[in-house]
Design an enzyme around this catalytic site. Structure first.
Site, PDB file in Angstrom:
ATOM      1  N   GLY A 147      57.074  41.993  37.822  1.00  0.00           N
ATOM      2  CA  GLY A 147      56.182  42.036  38.975  1.00  0.00           C
ATOM      3  C   GLY A 147      54.903  41.292  38.660  1.00  0.00           C
ATOM      4  N   HIS A 169      52.979  49.864  40.468  1.00  0.00           N
ATOM      5  CA  HIS A 169      52.136  49.200  39.461  1.00  0.00           C
ATOM      6  C   HIS A 169      51.383  48.025  40.097  1.00  0.00           C
ATOM      7  CE1 HIS A 169      51.613  47.448  35.231  1.00  0.00           C
ATOM      8  NE2 HIS A 169      51.282  46.449  36.019  1.00  0.00           N
ATOM      9  N   GLU A 170      52.095  47.206  40.868  1.00  0.00           N
ATOM     10  CA  GLU A 170      51.462  46.011  41.445  1.00  0.00           C
ATOM     11  C   GLU A 170      50.455  46.380  42.531  1.00  0.00           C
ATOM     12  OE1 GLU A 170      51.815  43.581  39.620  1.00  0.00           O
ATOM     13  OE2 GLU A 170      53.653  44.212  38.611  1.00  0.00           O
ATOM     14  N   CYS A 227      52.297  45.372  31.052  1.00  0.00           N
ATOM     15  CA  CYS A 227      51.611  44.611  32.097  1.00  0.00           C
ATOM     16  C   CYS A 227      51.299  43.233  31.513  1.00  0.00           C
ATOM     17  CB  CYS A 227      50.320  45.329  32.484  1.00  0.00           C
ATOM     18  SG  CYS A 227      49.334  44.435  33.701  1.00  0.00           S
ATOM     19  N   LEU A 228      51.530  42.189  32.279  1.00  0.00           N
ATOM     20  CA  LEU A 228      51.279  40.833  31.777  1.00  0.00           C
ATOM     21  C   LEU A 228      49.799  40.612  31.451  1.00  0.00           C
ATOM     22  CD1 LEU A 228      53.615  38.698  34.092  1.00  0.00           C
ATOM     23  CD2 LEU A 228      53.998  39.305  31.698  1.00  0.00           C
ATOM     24  N   HIS A 284      47.203  47.123  41.049  1.00  0.00           N
ATOM     25  CA  HIS A 284      46.409  45.923  40.745  1.00  0.00           C
ATOM     26  C   HIS A 284      45.546  45.510  41.934  1.00  0.00           C
ATOM     27  CE1 HIS A 284      47.481  44.508  36.765  1.00  0.00           C
ATOM     28  NE2 HIS A 284      48.771  44.652  37.000  1.00  0.00           N
ATOM     29  N   GLN A 313      46.162  38.960  39.261  1.00  0.00           N
ATOM     30  CA  GLN A 313      46.568  38.563  37.906  1.00  0.00           C
ATOM     31  C   GLN A 313      46.608  37.054  37.727  1.00  0.00           C
ATOM     32  OE1 GLN A 313      50.132  41.300  37.781  1.00  0.00           O
ATOM     33  NE2 GLN A 313      49.440  41.402  35.661  1.00  0.00           N
TER      34      GLN A 313
END
Ligand code: CO
Length: 163
Positions: free
Chosen positions: A48, A132-133, A90-91, A136, A53
């Site tokens: 995701g 999760h996204e 997480c990236l 963000h 991000q």
């Protein structure tokens, strides 16, 4: 076809703490951005990615947790069912894993990349990735779910002892 790649915003970049803005509509510019996000997610082997991000404060997420690609604009969770506990990465936090309790199933309203308003339900890893996204988009990050004692260590970088 060449793949368009965008640089991933890494913590503690303040953009990750900002709230993203709602989109009025999906135009050519947004479609291009969504496609960049998809390429960037796959290249970095993420499941995701949220627009902040890549440094853009717009309410756009892309998710592919093995059940097909989802592109969501202005996503909103409208109901949650059940709970599950799992480690998440997480990236924006390379190499970090945090155990997080999330809803097992979610119903989500969103606008798709063709400007259609949709409602759909998801479960398991896909539901987790969507939650999760969406976090963000609200400036909420995986480290916010750490127990308080780990947060203290993370912020101060030193050991604090209890009386
Ligand atoms: Co993330």
């Amino acid at each position: 076809m060449s793949v368009a790649l965008l640089e991933i915003t890494i913590y503690p970049n303040p953009i990750l703490r900002s709230k993203s803005k709602k989109l009025e509509a999906v135009g050519d510019e947004e479609t291009k951005l969504i496609n960049y996000m998809v390429d960037t997610m796959y290249t970095n082997k993420g499941i995701g990615l949220a627009a902040p991000q890549i440094g853009i404060l717009k309410r756009i997420i892309v998710v592919d947790a093995g059940e097909g690609l989802l592109k969501m604009v202005n996503p909103q969770i409208i109901s949650k069912v059940g709970q599950s506990l799992l480690e998440e990465g997480c990236l924006s936090f390379p190499g970090k894993l945090v155990e997080i309790q999330r809803a097992e199933e979610v119903a989500v309203s969103f606008t798709d990349d063709k400007n259609k308003n949709c409602i759909a339900s998801f479960k398991g890893l896909t539901a987790r990735a969507i939650q999760h996204e969406i976090d963000h988009l609200n400036g909420r990050l995986i480290i916010d779910y750490l127990p308080w004692y780990k947060k203290v260590f993370l912020k101060r970088g030193e050991t604090k002892c209890l009386q």
